[in-house]
Design a protein around this motif. Structure first.
Motif, short mmCIF file in Angstrom:
data_model
loop_
_atom_site.label_atom_id
_atom_site.label_comp_id
_atom_site.label_asym_id
_atom_site.label_seq_id
_atom_site.Cartn_x
_atom_site.Cartn_y
_atom_site.Cartn_z
N SER A 311 -18.86 4.79 7.05
CA SER A 311 -19.14 5.51 8.11
C SER A 311 -19.84 5.07 9.20
N ARG A 312 -19.85 6.08 10.35
CA ARG A 312 -20.59 5.28 11.54
C ARG A 312 -22.09 5.55 11.37
N ALA A 313 -22.62 6.26 10.33
CA ALA A 313 -24.13 6.33 10.17
C ALA A 313 -24.47 5.26 9.53
N SER A 314 -23.65 4.63 8.51
CA SER A 314 -23.97 3.42 7.78
C SER A 314 -24.05 2.08 8.71
N ALA A 315 -23.01 2.03 9.47
CA ALA A 315 -23.12 1.03 10.59
C ALA A 315 -24.29 0.99 11.47
N GLN A 316 -24.65 2.41 11.73
CA GLN A 316 -25.79 2.56 12.61
C GLN A 316 -27.01 2.14 11.72
N ARG A 317 -27.10 2.39 10.75
CA ARG A 317 -28.38 1.85 10.00
C ARG A 317 -28.30 0.51 9.99
N ARG A 318 -27.15 -0.11 9.67
CA ARG A 318 -27.08 -1.64 9.65
C ARG A 318 -27.49 -2.41 10.96
N ALA A 319 -27.15 -1.47 12.26
CA ALA A 319 -27.84 -2.12 13.52
C ALA A 319 -29.09 -1.99 13.78
N ARG A 320 -29.70 -0.71 13.07
CA ARG A 320 -31.00 -0.59 13.29
C ARG A 320 -31.71 -1.54 12.32
N GLY A 321 -31.64 -1.95 11.18
CA GLY A 321 -31.83 -3.09 10.54
C GLY A 321 -31.88 -4.37 11.32
N TYR A 322 -30.80 -4.63 11.96
CA TYR A 322 -30.78 -5.85 12.68
C TYR A 322 -31.80 -6.04 13.59
N ALA A 323 -31.96 -5.00 14.35
CA ALA A 323 -32.80 -4.70 15.64
C ALA A 323 -34.19 -4.83 15.19
N MET A 324 -34.34 -4.21 14.07
CA MET A 324 -35.98 -4.22 13.28
C MET A 324 -36.31 -5.93 13.14
#
Length: 896
Positions: A311-324
């Protein structure tokens, strides 16, 4: 007066007023209009700066009568007297009076309104001999109570808030100047910071009240003054002539000009504040939200969701983890605390920290996006640079750090000090690449100074490593996407006299694997506090402006701005050129300390030993080379005399004295000799032209000048690539010619006949010995070149791929190092052989065939034969015996 009555003049005196009736006089007293005029009071006036100017009018010429200045209110004077013991002001520049015209009145402009800032400015002006902002207001064309404006809105205690007080004040001056053509006003922006400069007397509690971007209340400002008032900075900017602005306004109305000027002043104060205390960074989560909302990251999230079938939400959570994981969490109190702690830390480690050519950086920092690109030789590099920048009034940069340093406890502290973390390689992870590139883009947009090491890692040999241009490419793409501010790269040379990582470098150079960073390793690292490491020097090189680099490779580069998808063909070449230029400018800012000079001298001898007098003579020769034929204007040299250098080397434990009746001998042995090779390699590039000329006379007593120059130009591309030298082929030839003239002038060489031939003295002469020692400093470089070329020629065309040739050369060099007992670990460095093979390809000396094997022409064999002019017969025969290949090729290559 009754109706119908008229007043008649009673006298014709000058003091009589005929148009008004005279009041009656007291009995026995003369009429008031008949009394004599009282004598004029004369008050002695002390001279003021600048001269007092009277307001001009049509019937009174300007300066006809001095205007009496009002004294400041007694309450303000009392507050100033009470505050003065708590203040210690550092002015920037130290003598601001040199910026101003003493004949013109001054109007100061400050960023924030407040009694404390007003009093600090007044004291700074008194100390600098400038007109007081509290007393000079009546000298202005439009008179004011004070010669001072504040840009923030004015808050009345009971009255309404005045949002445009500063603009109205500017407008009044502009209108007054329009009606008074002979007048002018110097507008001087002044930035005031309380608690900015760190020192050892600062306490931990003071950190909480240091200068930042927040608008604080009166009580907090009072605490800041009491705690940090002795660390105050007052920055005077160059004055702006309001008359000149009016002339250049080209008919623009004063209200419009006042509005424009107030906006420019606000932007100016923001730039200066960002350069001094750092950009106004919002919370880390706010920055991450902006990063994830950017178009490239949103696109990458969508593509990642489709690729991973999530899901796009899962990919977005992964991207937020990378950013943090990546983003810094910059904290001004933490930086202030670190500066306090590091002051004592450096004093325990080093005998001092020197810094040169910093003023050129200070001049360009405001208004530019500064990216620091220092040499990387120790973990202390980024701490030293950030500390020195902060101590001298510039904001510490955000530092790109390897994710291996994101350790418990240590990682959060580094992150709050401005470190952002990146993985060693992330080409295969498109989502991580997009998030990281977007983060760099956010830093550029916010005007955050950055720092990264183009070498990629710490140098274990002391040489600059070949650049890894990944961060440069990301930076250039971010700039082309949104070029808001001009970008300047600031090279920095960091020179040590002893390394904290010396023992670990020895282990790694001897073949042991690199130890992984850990919290336990950090705790063990505190053992370095038991040793002293001499002095450290930071030299700031010539700034590199990105737009000039782009102009050289693509004059129409501005047409590619804002294009996310297009990757212009000139982009890779521009990145490579920028990376090479950075390393060149780092080398052009080298500092030559006593340990560097001792290393260059002693390691050029077979047993790493020299008689004391010979060592002194060699040190004097090297200092002569560096001073009479300077490498660049930014190279700095120790002022110590040869005998002082020798004594310093003994105190530092680098060399040992062996007593002898016929003269003492200085020697370096074992691990010390290996570590000294590190410090020799720091400055080896400075002696490359002189070492080449000297090498030509190792096996030849007489040689034609033209041959020295011809062979020098032939070998120069390879030396330039390895040592990052600054000259082109023609300039290097000129440098060789100047070096030959210097040798002739000092008696190391003599000219024969019509000066076309050069001759050295006999082998036992002191001058010939000095040439021999100088030549050996670069001789191992020529031996490595010979190993690679002789290996190719002996094996024949099509025998090796580039990787196979590189591995064979490394093994050959390792064996030769064992046979000759060399103490130079870089002699068999794989990266150096890889760079040499790449240069052979770029020069067209070798090429790859369809099977990816290396082909070459007969000219390469001629190069092997020419090596007899530089290398001894013993070295050449040993190399040819070691390298694999057929015997016929060996016999052909070894002929003299």
């Amino acid at each position: 007066m009754a109706a119908g009555t008229t007043a008649t003049p009673c006298c014709t005196g000058a003091r009589c007023w005929p148009s008004r009736p005279h009041p009656p006089a007291w009995p026995g007293q003369p009429a008031p209009w008949l009394r004599p005029a009282p004598p004029a009071r004369t008050v002695p006036q002390r001279p003021r700066w600048p001269p007092v100017l009277a307001r001009a009018s049509p019937d009174r010429p300007m300066n006809a009568r001095p205007v009496r200045e009002r004294r400041p209110p007694w309450a303000l004077s009392l507050l100033g007297a009470l505050l003065r013991p708590w203040l210690k002001i550092k002015r920037d520049p130290a003598e601001p009076a040199q910026l101003l015209d003493p004949e013109q009145p001054v109007l100061y402009v400050i960023e924030r309104r407040g009694i404390s800032d007003t009093l600090i400015l007044d004291q700074a002006c008194q100390e600098a001999g400038l007109p007081s902002p509290l007393r000079a207001g009546r000298r202005l064309p439009a008179r004011r109570r004070r010669a001072l404006l504040a840009l923030d809105p004015q808050h009345g205690l009971f009255g309404p808030r005045r949002r445009h007080a500063a603009r109205d004040g500017l407008l009044a001056q502009l209108r007054a100047l329009q009606s008074q053509p002979g007048r002018d006003v110097q507008l001087v922006p002044v930035s005031i910071y309380v608690g900015r400069a760190p020192n050892r007397e600062s306490g931990w509690f003071r950190v909480l009240f240091s200068e930042n971007w927040a608008v604080v209340g009166r009580f907090r400002r009072l605490l800041a003054l009491l705690l940090n008032g002795r660390d105050s900075i007052v920055h005077f900017s160059p004055p702006v002539s309001l008359r000149k602005l009016l002339i250049e306004a080209d008919g623009e109305t004063p209200p419009r000009l006042a509005l424009k000027l107030s906006r420019v002043l606000r932007a100016h104060f923001r730039r200066v504040r960002a350069a001094v205390i750092g950009p106004d960074l919002s919370h880390r989560r706010t920055l991450v939200d902006a990063l994830l909302a950017s178009e490239p990251v949103r696109t990458a999230i969508t593509q990642n969701a489709l690729k991973e079938k999530t899901s796009r939400a899962s990919a977005q959570r992964r991207a937020r983890g990378y950013a943090m994981e990546i983003a810094a969490d910059y904290s001004h109190p933490v930086v202030r605390s670190a500066s306090f702690a590091l002051s004592g830390f450096w004093n325990k480690l080093f005998d001092g920290i020197s810094m040169h050519h910093f003023e050129s950086l200070r001049a360009i920092a405001p208004g530019h996006e500064v990216i620091y690109v220092p040499s990387h030789r120790s973990h202390a590099d980024y701490l030293l640079l950030s500390y020195q920048l902060y101590k001298n009034g510039l904001v510490p940069p955000h530092i790109a750090a390897g994710v291996n340093l994101n350790l418990p406890v240590v990682g959060p502290l580094l992150r709050r000090g401005g470190a952002f973390f990146l993985r060693r390689s992330f080409k295969a992870n498109a989502l991580y690449s997009s998030v990281f590139a977007a983060y760099v883009d956010q830093l550029l947009q916010r005007g955050v100074a950055m720092e990264y090491f183009v070498e990629g890692g710490r140098s274990r040999t002391g040489r600059l490593l070949p650049p890894r241009a990944g961060m440069l490419a990301i930076t250039l793409r971010a700039f082309l996407r949104t070029p808001r501010r001009p970008v300047v790269f600031q090279p920095v040379y960091i020179g040590y006299e002893k390394l904290m990582e010396g023992d670990s470098y020895l282990d790694e150079l001897s073949g042991r694997p690199k130890q992984k960073e850990s919290l336990l390793g950090v705790l063990r690292g505190f053992g370095v506090l038991r040793r002293r490491y001499g002095r450290v020097t930071l030299n700031f090189g010539e700034p590199i402006f990105l737009e000039r680099i782009l102009e050289q490779h693509a004059p129409d580069w501005r047409s590619t701005r804002g294009n996310e998808d297009e990757r212009p063909g000139w982009f890779p070449k521009a990145v490579d050129s920028l990376a090479e230029r950075i390393n060149i400018e780092v080398n052009r800012a080298a500092h030559v300390n006593p340990i560097n000079l001792l290393a260059v001298c002693l390691l050029a001898t077979p047993k790493h030993a020299l008689a004391e007098q010979d060592l002194r003579n060699q040190l004097a020769l090297y200092k002569t080379l560096l001073t009479e034929l300077p490498y660049s204007a930014r190279v700095t040299i120790t002022p110590a005399a040869p005998e002082e250098i020798v004594a310093y080397g003994e105190r530092m434990g680098w060399i040992r004295r062996i007593k002898h009746p016929l003269g003492d001998v200085l020697v370096t042995e074992g691990d010390q000799a290996v570590l000294l090779s590190y410090f020799r390699n720091n400055v080896l590039h400075l002696f490359a032209p002189a070492a080449w000329v000297a090498a030509c006379f190792l096996n030849n007593r007489r040689m034609a000048r033209a041959s020295v120059l011809r062979m020098g130009r032939m070998v120069y591309p390879f030396i330039r690539s390895e040592l990052f030298l600054p000259w082109d082929d023609n300039s290097f030839g000129e440098r060789l010619g100047a070096t030959i003239e210097l040798f002739v002038r000092h008696g190391l060489l003599q000219t024969v006949g019509d000066a076309r031939l050069l001759e050295r003295g006999a082998g036992q002469d002191d001058e010939a010995y000095q040439l021999r020692v100088l030549a050996h400093s670069l001789l191992q470089t020529f031996e490595r070149y010979y190993i690679a070329i002789a290996t190719l020629v002996k094996a024949g065309p099509g025998a090796f791929t580039a990787a196979e040739l590189e591995q064979t050369c490394v093994l050959t060099a390792q064996r030769l190092s064992l046979l000759q007992q060399l103490t130079a670990p870089e002699f068999f460095d794989k990266a150096l052989f890889r760079g040499f093979i790449q240069q052979l390809r770029e020069q067209g000396a070798v090429r790859s065939n369809s099977a990816n094997k290396l082909e070459f022409d007969a000219e390469l064999a001629a190069v092997v034969r020419d090596a007899r002019l530089i290398l001894s017969r013993g070295v050449r025969e040993t190399v040819l015996k070691i390298v694999p290949g057929s015997e016929p090729a060996a016999s052909t290559a070894s002929g003299d």
